[in-house]
Design a protein around this motif. Sequence first.
Motif, PDB file in Angstrom:
ATOM      1  N   ALA A 109       0.801  -1.089   0.090  1.00 26.46           N
ATOM      2  CA  ALA A 109      -0.032   0.040   0.111  1.00 26.46           C
ATOM      3  C   ALA A 109       1.003   1.440  -0.028  1.00 26.46           C
ATOM      4  O   ALA A 109       0.448   2.168  -0.569  1.00 26.46           O
ATOM      5  N   LEU A 110       2.004   1.322   0.646  1.00 26.03           N
ATOM      6  CA  LEU A 110       2.685   2.371   0.876  1.00 26.03           C
ATOM      7  C   LEU A 110       3.573   2.588  -0.527  1.00 26.03           C
ATOM      8  O   LEU A 110       3.679   3.987  -1.086  1.00 26.03           O
ATOM      9  N   ILE A 111       3.705   1.601  -1.349  1.00 24.92           N
ATOM     10  CA  ILE A 111       4.332   1.732  -2.744  1.00 24.92           C
ATOM     11  C   ILE A 111       3.218   2.612  -3.547  1.00 24.92           C
ATOM     12  O   ILE A 111       3.535   3.292  -4.205  1.00 24.92           O
ATOM     13  N   VAL A 112       1.938   1.956  -3.586  1.00 24.95           N
ATOM     14  CA  VAL A 112       1.105   2.712  -4.458  1.00 24.95           C
ATOM     15  C   VAL A 112       0.804   3.924  -3.964  1.00 24.95           C
ATOM     16  O   VAL A 112       0.545   4.961  -4.832  1.00 24.95           O
ATOM     17  N   MET A 113       0.605   4.302  -2.656  1.00 28.17           N
ATOM     18  CA  MET A 113       0.608   5.568  -2.111  1.00 28.17           C
ATOM     19  C   MET A 113       1.557   6.789  -2.561  1.00 28.17           C
ATOM     20  O   MET A 113       1.227   7.830  -2.797  1.00 28.17           O
ATOM     21  N   ALA A 114       2.824   6.251  -2.577  1.00 29.51           N
ATOM     22  CA  ALA A 114       3.981   7.070  -3.295  1.00 29.51           C
ATOM     23  C   ALA A 114       3.618   7.543  -4.581  1.00 29.51           C
ATOM     24  O   ALA A 114       3.824   8.778  -4.940  1.00 29.51           O
ATOM     25  N   PHE A 115       3.081   6.616  -5.579  1.00 34.09           N
ATOM     26  CA  PHE A 115       2.820   7.290  -6.887  1.00 34.09           C
ATOM     27  C   PHE A 115       1.494   8.022  -7.045  1.00 34.09           C
ATOM     28  O   PHE A 115       1.232   8.971  -7.781  1.00 34.09           O
ATOM     29  N   GLU A 116       0.390   7.660  -6.022  1.00 36.07           N
ATOM     30  CA  GLU A 116      -0.487   8.610  -5.936  1.00 36.07           C
ATOM     31  C   GLU A 116      -0.169   9.964  -5.252  1.00 36.07           C
ATOM     32  O   GLU A 116      -0.602  10.958  -6.123  1.00 36.07           O
ATOM     33  N   CYS A 117       0.733  10.218  -4.567  1.00 38.12           N
ATOM     34  CA  CYS A 117       1.180  11.388  -4.063  1.00 38.12           C
ATOM     35  C   CYS A 117       1.848  11.972  -5.459  1.00 38.12           C
ATOM     36  O   CYS A 117       1.323  13.313  -5.654  1.00 38.12           O
ATOM     37  N   LEU A 118       2.618  11.524  -6.388  1.00 37.43           N
ATOM     38  CA  LEU A 118       3.074  12.235  -7.493  1.00 37.43           C
ATOM     39  C   LEU A 118       2.171  12.465  -8.353  1.00 37.43           C
ATOM     40  O   LEU A 118       1.857  13.712  -8.929  1.00 37.43           O
ATOM     41  N   ALA A 119       1.049  11.629  -8.597  1.00 39.30           N
ATOM     42  CA  ALA A 119       0.183  11.955  -9.446  1.00 39.30           C
ATOM     43  C   ALA A 119      -0.744  12.908  -9.185  1.00 39.30           C
ATOM     44  O   ALA A 119      -1.287  13.760 -10.136  1.00 39.30           O
ATOM     45  N   LEU A 120      -1.280  13.138  -8.109  1.00 35.02           N
ATOM     46  CA  LEU A 120      -2.023  14.108  -7.629  1.00 35.02           C
ATOM     47  C   LEU A 120      -1.459  15.712  -7.512  1.00 35.02           C
ATOM     48  O   LEU A 120      -2.049  16.684  -7.862  1.00 35.02           O
ATOM     49  N   ALA A 121      -0.127  15.595  -7.090  1.00 28.75           N
ATOM     50  CA  ALA A 121       0.581  16.775  -7.309  1.00 28.75           C
ATOM     51  C   ALA A 121       1.046  17.209  -8.730  1.00 28.75           C
ATOM     52  O   ALA A 121       1.481  18.359  -8.857  1.00 28.75           O
ATOM     53  N   GLY A 122       0.918  16.348  -9.637  1.00 30.58           N
ATOM     54  CA  GLY A 122       1.527  16.564 -10.895  1.00 30.58           C
ATOM     55  C   GLY A 122       0.710  17.506 -11.461  1.00 30.58           C
ATOM     56  O   GLY A 122       1.065  18.025 -12.680  1.00 30.58           O
ATOM     57  N   ALA A 123      -0.598  17.707 -11.288  1.00 32.30           N
ATOM     58  CA  ALA A 123      -1.596  18.569 -12.161  1.00 32.30           C
ATOM     59  C   ALA A 123      -1.144  19.955 -12.181  1.00 32.30           C
ATOM     60  O   ALA A 123      -1.392  20.785 -12.957  1.00 32.30           O
ATOM     61  N   ALA A 124      -0.128  20.349 -11.226  1.00 28.90           N
ATOM     62  CA  ALA A 124       0.333  21.809 -11.045  1.00 28.90           C
ATOM     63  C   ALA A 124       1.434  21.835 -12.056  1.00 28.90           C
ATOM     64  O   ALA A 124       1.588  23.008 -12.535  1.00 28.90           O
ATOM     65  N   MET A 125       2.168  20.911 -12.514  1.00 26.32           N
ATOM     66  CA  MET A 125       3.271  20.934 -13.521  1.00 26.32           C
ATOM     67  C   MET A 125       3.072  19.746 -14.311  1.00 26.32           C
ATOM     68  O   MET A 125       3.999  18.707 -14.317  1.00 26.32           O
ATOM     69  N   PRO A 126       2.181  19.652 -15.326  1.00 22.69           N
ATOM     70  CA  PRO A 126       1.844  18.027 -15.754  1.00 22.69           C
ATOM     71  C   PRO A 126       2.975  17.723 -16.869  1.00 22.69           C
ATOM     72  O   PRO A 126       3.334  16.538 -17.005  1.00 22.69           O
TER      73      PRO A 126
END
Length: 290
Positions: free
Chosen positions: A112-129
């Motif tokens: 779950a922590l591995i998946v959560m890490a990439f979720e963090c990137l995806a959610l923040a990436g909208a600022a600088m896609p």
Amino acid sequence: MDAATRIEQALNGALVRAEVDTAPPKLASALRHAVFPGGARVRPQLCLAVAKACGDDTPALSDAAAAAIELLHCASLVHDDLPCFDDADLRRGKPTVHAVYGEPLGVLAGDALIVMAFECLALAGAAMPHRLPALTVTVARSVGTPGGLVAGQAWESEPDPDLGRYQRAKTGALFVAASVAGAVSAGADPGPWRTLGDRLGEAYQVADDLRDAICTPEELGKPVGQDEALGRPTAVAEFGLEGACARLQQLLGEAVDSIPAAPGASELRQLVLLQAKRLTPKRLVPASVA
């Protein structure tokens, strides 16, 4: 806001998303147990320090990159402690995840922590896609195969693995990712920052080998003597105590020297020197890099 606060807030924000009423309560608790309280947070500190040196024009993205790297590090510790690997019952001075919640939840918490890490990137990436693809690939390669954390763990199942290749994958890859991701998240060329992560990663592993050989469980907050007991390749086994200490000092010096000229380079250099003092086993040699 200082880097330590940014890191803790980003990590807490990621965990809060997993602590809703519909989540399995024990799994949510196991995730928080794995992440808090943390260690020195060296990797996310490095990520944010490089981002700052490069201008840090999108703090939300650099915070997400730092959090993702630390979540992946925590996942690796949870899995490393499992009975099928180290079978360790102590981590950061408290019982390991599987010791408290059982082996199945230990496996699932790490996943779950591995998946959560990439979720963090995806959610923040909208600022600088336009920065997100390079950032995602950087982080993914640091934990996958052929040269990331998974590969590093897999080398322990191979006969007579090469020490350098093993340590670059198991420890160095995530440090390289931290320095490169810091630059990428700030829109800078990551190339000049790769050596810093590479040297720090190897230094950290050499220091870990030394501590495993000479320290007590009380000093480290985790079992010691694991490397020798499990027959793993280490810098101590290859170079001896004095040779490993010399190698550690060489790597730390090279890390400092590799820092590119940048507005925040001086502050980053101080961070590396601080880590040099922390990494050097005081009972063997002084932290001469400082």
